[in-house]
Write a protein that holds these residues in place. Structure first.
Motif, short mmCIF file in Angstrom:
data_model
loop_
_atom_site.label_atom_id
_atom_site.label_comp_id
_atom_site.label_asym_id
_atom_site.label_seq_id
_atom_site.Cartn_x
_atom_site.Cartn_y
_atom_site.Cartn_z
N THR A 350 23.46 10.06 58.47
CA THR A 350 24.79 9.65 58.94
C THR A 350 24.80 8.26 59.57
O THR A 350 25.81 7.83 60.09
CB THR A 350 25.34 10.66 59.96
OG1 THR A 350 24.49 10.67 61.12
CG2 THR A 350 25.43 12.05 59.37
N ARG A 351 23.67 7.55 59.50
CA ARG A 351 23.57 6.26 60.18
C ARG A 351 23.14 5.17 59.19
O ARG A 351 22.77 5.44 58.07
CB ARG A 351 22.57 6.33 61.34
CG ARG A 351 22.77 7.54 62.23
CD ARG A 351 21.89 7.51 63.46
NE ARG A 351 21.78 8.84 64.05
CZ ARG A 351 21.42 9.10 65.29
NH1 ARG A 351 21.12 8.11 66.11
NH2 ARG A 351 21.32 10.35 65.74
N GLY A 352 23.20 3.93 59.67
CA GLY A 352 22.64 2.82 58.91
C GLY A 352 23.59 2.11 57.97
O GLY A 352 23.20 1.12 57.35
N GLU A 353 24.84 2.59 57.83
CA GLU A 353 25.80 1.94 56.94
C GLU A 353 27.19 1.95 57.57
O GLU A 353 27.52 2.86 58.33
CB GLU A 353 25.88 2.66 55.60
CG GLU A 353 24.62 2.60 54.76
CD GLU A 353 24.79 3.33 53.45
OE1 GLU A 353 25.36 2.74 52.51
OE2 GLU A 353 24.37 4.50 53.37
N ILE A 354 27.96 0.93 57.23
CA ILE A 354 29.37 0.89 57.62
C ILE A 354 30.17 1.34 56.42
O ILE A 354 30.47 0.57 55.51
CB ILE A 354 29.79 -0.52 58.09
CG1 ILE A 354 28.99 -0.91 59.35
CG2 ILE A 354 31.29 -0.57 58.37
CD1 ILE A 354 29.27 -2.31 59.85
N LYS A 355 30.46 2.63 56.37
CA LYS A 355 31.23 3.21 55.28
C LYS A 355 31.86 4.51 55.76
O LYS A 355 31.36 5.13 56.71
CB LYS A 355 30.34 3.45 54.05
CG LYS A 355 29.23 4.43 54.26
CD LYS A 355 28.30 4.54 53.04
CE LYS A 355 28.98 5.15 51.85
NZ LYS A 355 28.03 5.41 50.73
N PRO A 356 32.92 4.95 55.13
CA PRO A 356 33.59 6.18 55.56
C PRO A 356 32.64 7.37 55.59
O PRO A 356 31.82 7.56 54.69
CB PRO A 356 34.68 6.36 54.50
CG PRO A 356 34.98 4.98 54.04
CD PRO A 356 33.66 4.27 54.04
#
Length: 387
Positions: A350-356
């Motif tokens: 659930t971490r490490g990216e900026i996405k929905p």
């Protein structure tokens, strides 16, 4: 859904990290990201909290999976601190854009390591005001004393199944990484024990030859601790941990890009050779004043009185810029080395990216200075420069 629970962050651009979104908006609801895109696409509904961060860009919150201490806290002597001490490390890391970290302890007397693991597990279970401690990294004690670095050789042990089992149990499921030397007797049994307990085996502090390394990889070791440090130098007529970790695409590698631990051209070399998703930026950060070892700032980082490099005080926002400069890779790819790559390697889905759908862990940096302007963790602003 009521807008009052939502925050909209507007920046000059956003590295997701895989994509660069110009004039970007990041919409968060509570602790999750629910939409990203061009700023003009978002409706300014009543009650929406809007943060217009001019001359700023966004990246996913940095993940530091190898950091021993900062802010007056040293993970290796956690048992001598009260449970609030890790919170200071958490807040200091957040000031540098780190949203997730793994407090890293080193070799010590057996009973002390068990107490430390137990105490770190207690600390991790507390609430923290800054970066989230997602697990424990144990760097030792089953290492090769010849490559022990600044670790006390008296505390580097041969593999002891009973002690290893007791140490892992003391962490109560919080131990996520353990650095070991693949040439130790019983390495295959240690790897099996780690995998059965959800611990990632990471090869390091080693003089292992080709067969020993390949055996460890076949047994399930898929990570290498601080590539080039604590292992033999590259040699044109020798195959060992360094060469295999560099060239075997199954293995992810930690890189310390502080400009001191390894030459910038070695960062460039690793970036050219390794698959880009197998590069993981770490700080190897230490708290100079908290431990028992006498340390000082030297020309090659933080060193012992004998000149052995012990760690760094360079944090990940600076390490990322160094990595970009040294490797020549695009900033989207180098940002991934400090965000999505460690998240994937460590199972932080659930971490490490900026996405929905991902956690709202976001770091905002100044376009001109690259200093951290704001850090958001689980949708909450935990740090704002100047406040």
């Amino acid at each position: 859904m009521p807008a009052r629970s939502r925050k909209l962050f507007l920046t000059d651009h956003c590295l997701t990290p895989h994509e660069n979104i110009p004039t970007s908006g990041i919409l968060c609801d509570e602790d999750k990201i629910i939409a990203t895109g061009g700023a003009s696409a978002f409706v300014r509904e009543p009650g929406l909290q809007i943060y217009e961060l001019n001359d700023t860009y966004a990246v996913p919150g940095f993940i530091d999976s190898h950091v021993h201490g900062c802010g007056g806290f040293d993970a290796s002597i956690a048992a001598s601190n009260d449970n609030s001490q890790m919170n200071r490390m958490s807040t200091v890391l957040a000031e540098h854009g780190v949203t997730t970290f793994f407090p890293t302890m080193i070799s010590a007397p057996m009973d002390e390591m068990i107490r430390t693991a137990d105490h770190l597990a207690d600390m991790i279970e507390q609430e923290h005001d800054g970066a989230d401690p997602a697990g424990i990294h144990i760097e030792g004690p089953f290492l090769n004393p010849e490559k022990g670095g600044t670790q006390n050789k008296a505390f580097i042990h041969k593999f002891d199944p009973g002690f290893a089992s007791e140490l892992i149990a003391a962490g109560r499921g919080r131990i996520k990484l353990m650095t070991f030397a693949p040439e130790i007797e019983g390495a295959d049994k240690l790897i099996q024990m780690m995998l059965e307990n959800g611990v990632i085996p990471s090869m390091g502090h080693s003089m292992a030859g080709e067969r020993e390394v390949l055996n460890a990889i076949e047994a399930g070791a898929r990570r290498c601790t601080h590539l080039f440090n604590g292992m033999p130098p590259l040699h044109q007529r020798r195959s060992d941990l360094t060469l295999i970790a560099l060239t075997d695409n199954r293995v992810s590698v930690e890189i310390i890009a502080d400009g001191a631990h390894i030459h910038p051209r070695m960062v460039d070399l690793a970036s050219r050779v390794k698959p880009q998703d197998k590069l993981i930026g770490v700080s190897n950060g230490i708290e100079v004043g908290a431990g028992s070892c006498s340390l000082e700032q030297g020309p090659n980082g933080i060193v012992t009185m004998g000149g052995i490099i012990a760690g760094t005080t360079t944090t990940l926002e600076t390490g990322w810029l160094h990595f970009t400069n040294y490797s020549g890779m695009p900033d989207t790819l180098t940002a991934a080395c400090f965000t999505s790559n460690p998240a994937h390697d460590l199972g932080l889905i659930t971490r490490g990216e900026i996405k929905p759908g991902k956690k709202a862990d976001i770091t905002f940096l100044d376009l001109k200075t690259n200093k951290v302007r704001m850090t958001v963790i689980r949708g909450k602003i935990v740090y704002e420069a100047g406040k």
